[in-house]
Design a protein around this motif. Structure first.
Motif, PDB file in Angstrom:
ATOM      1  N   GLY A 178       3.348   4.388  -6.881  1.00  0.00           N
ATOM      2  CA  GLY A 178       4.578   4.508  -7.638  1.00  0.00           C
ATOM      3  C   GLY A 178       5.530   3.404  -7.246  1.00  0.00           C
ATOM      4  N   ASN A 179       6.788   3.558  -7.638  1.00  0.00           N
ATOM      5  CA  ASN A 179       7.786   2.530  -7.376  1.00  0.00           C
ATOM      6  C   ASN A 179       9.131   3.170  -7.076  1.00  0.00           C
ATOM      7  OD1 ASN A 179       6.424  -0.159  -8.002  1.00  0.00           O
ATOM      8  ND2 ASN A 179       5.957   0.995  -9.861  1.00  0.00           N
ATOM      9  N   HIS A 265      12.525   7.165  -5.503  1.00  0.00           N
ATOM     10  CA  HIS A 265      11.193   6.703  -5.885  1.00  0.00           C
ATOM     11  C   HIS A 265      10.631   7.629  -6.951  1.00  0.00           C
ATOM     12  CE1 HIS A 265      10.349   3.949  -2.330  1.00  0.00           C
ATOM     13  NE2 HIS A 265      11.518   4.515  -2.028  1.00  0.00           N
ATOM     14  N   ARG A 267       6.792   8.800  -7.520  1.00  0.00           N
ATOM     15  CA  ARG A 267       5.430   8.691  -6.989  1.00  0.00           C
ATOM     16  C   ARG A 267       4.736  10.050  -7.081  1.00  0.00           C
ATOM     17  NH1 ARG A 267       4.982   4.022  -3.868  1.00  0.00           N
ATOM     18  NH2 ARG A 267       6.994   3.029  -3.390  1.00  0.00           N
ATOM     19  N   HIS A 285       4.828  14.525  -4.202  1.00  0.00           N
ATOM     20  CA  HIS A 285       5.497  13.948  -5.380  1.00  0.00           C
ATOM     21  C   HIS A 285       6.975  13.733  -5.078  1.00  0.00           C
ATOM     22  CE1 HIS A 285       6.936  18.079  -5.947  1.00  0.00           C
ATOM     23  NE2 HIS A 285       5.667  18.455  -5.850  1.00  0.00           N
TER      24      HIS A 285
END
Length: 377
Positions: A178-179, A265, A267, A285
């Motif tokens: 993810g970012n 984030h 993710r 998550h």
């Protein structure tokens, strides 16, 4: 705090005693399953942090015997309003949803954790603090957790409910793709005069970024604002300036009770299980705070995993919960990007279309049902 040291062995070791770990522990305790709950902090956090508890989570807490007390401590709010400055763009009501809790409950996370901990103690359980897990090694028969200081704990299974930087996830070798969002978020709990009042959660669009104002118990408000570089501890002047710029004429801030900043984030872990190591909550998550979904999804993870242990259906846990996380991350990402549009034409299109869509009953019901997480029963 549990004064006694943890035992040498257990069936389920839970790493992390936040809302997710507590929900899992309460579920296991109710099912008569042996567990040890560890946390590296000497005591539970006493800050408000996550402050939204949605309908589906309250249903789960009812099952755990903790819902009524949390509702007693919290502030039920039925309406969610989207604004442009002082103008209302859209209104959504939770009042008609098919649930015993047709509202969102505003309550500090410290209260949510305290209620779950009280319920755990009533069932004979507790938290062992401060014990930091520094490693986990599994074999065919179980998991050996290494704790700071050299102590070990042997378990048949270990669950990482230890947050975004999970030691259990790292030990399991599970990826966390993810970012991060570019912007930071300022968060403050304040006492203030707020013209829209205490009967709604308000999300206000602004070219500089969204700002959310939500009522809390004891006459306080939660303010969350997107900033390019939020201060570490927003003070009264900072919060007042944000509100003056983005909701002019709506607020008079009296005092900041607590403030912080955070970066966000989005993710989802590649898997929720690797052999005898499992993940739940922020270890599995993380996503934008838009819609107040994070803690709710984590508590539901903990309950679902506890039921999977009780029903001897561990393989069903990931199949049931990982798609939920993917859906929540996608929803909160869309909400965040929609609310933080910088492009002028795109903002104009959003500001034109949203009020029209919000007049459609089916659209309003879809949004409130998704936010309340009632689709995840």
């Amino acid at each position: 705090m549990n004064a006694a040291a943890p035992p040498a062995a257990t069936r389920v070791a839970i790493v992390g005693a936040g809302p997710t770990g507590l929900a899992l522990a309460v579920t296991l305790a109710g099912a008569g399953i042996d567990f040890v709950l560890l946390d590296k902090l000497p005591e539970g956090a006493n800050t408000s942090r996550a402050a939204v508890v949605h309908a589906r989570t309250l249903e789960v807490l009812d099952e755990l015997g903790a819902g009524a007390e949390l509702v007693r401590r919290g502030l039920p709010v039925e309406r969610f309003t989207v604004r442009h400055g002082g103008r209302t763009a859209a209104e959504f009501s939770f009042a008609g949803l098919p649930t015993p809790h047709p509202y969102t409950l505003m309550v500090p996370q410290s209260d949510t954790e305290a209620v779950l901990l009280d319920r755990l103690r009533a069932l004979g359980g507790g938290v062992h603090r401060p014990y930091e897990v520094t490693g986990a090694a599994q074999d065919a028969d179980g998991v050996t957790l290494t704790l700071a200081g050299g102590r070990t704990l042997r378990a048949r299974y270990a669950v990482g409910a230890d947050g975004m930087h999970s030691a259990v996830r790292e030990a399991a070798g599970i990826g966390f793709p993810g970012n991060a969002y570019e912007q930071s978020f300022a968060l403050a709990d304040v006492t203030m005069g707020w013209r829209p009042g205490r009967d709604e959660v308000s999300l206000t669009f602004h070219p500089d970024g969204l700002i959310v104002v939500a009522p809390l118990p004891h006459g306080r408000f939660r303010v969350v604002a997107v900033m390019d570089d939020a201060p570490a501890a927003p003070d009264r002047a900072c919060v007042q300036d944000l509100l003056d710029a983005r909701s002019p004429g709506q607020a008079r801030v009296e005092r900041v009770v607590w403030g912080s900043r955070f970066r966000v984030h989005h993710r989802v872990a590649d898997a929720y299980r690797a052999g005898r190591l499992l993940l739940a909550g922020d270890a599995a998550h993380v996503h934008s705070p838009a819609g107040g979904q994070g803690m709710n999804t984590g508590i539901q993870d903990g309950y679902a995993l506890g039921r999977a242990f009780a029903d001897d259906r561990l393989d069903a846990y990931e199949a049931g919960r990982r798609p939920v996380a993917e859906r929540v991350v996608a929803l909160t990402d869309r909400m965040t990007r929609l609310a933080t549009l910088r492009n002028g034409p795109a903002r104009a299109a959003r500001d034109t279309v949203l009020p029209l869509l919000s007049r459609v009953p089916a659209f309003r019901t879809r949004i409130t049902t998704e936010l309340a997480e009632l689709n995840y029963r």
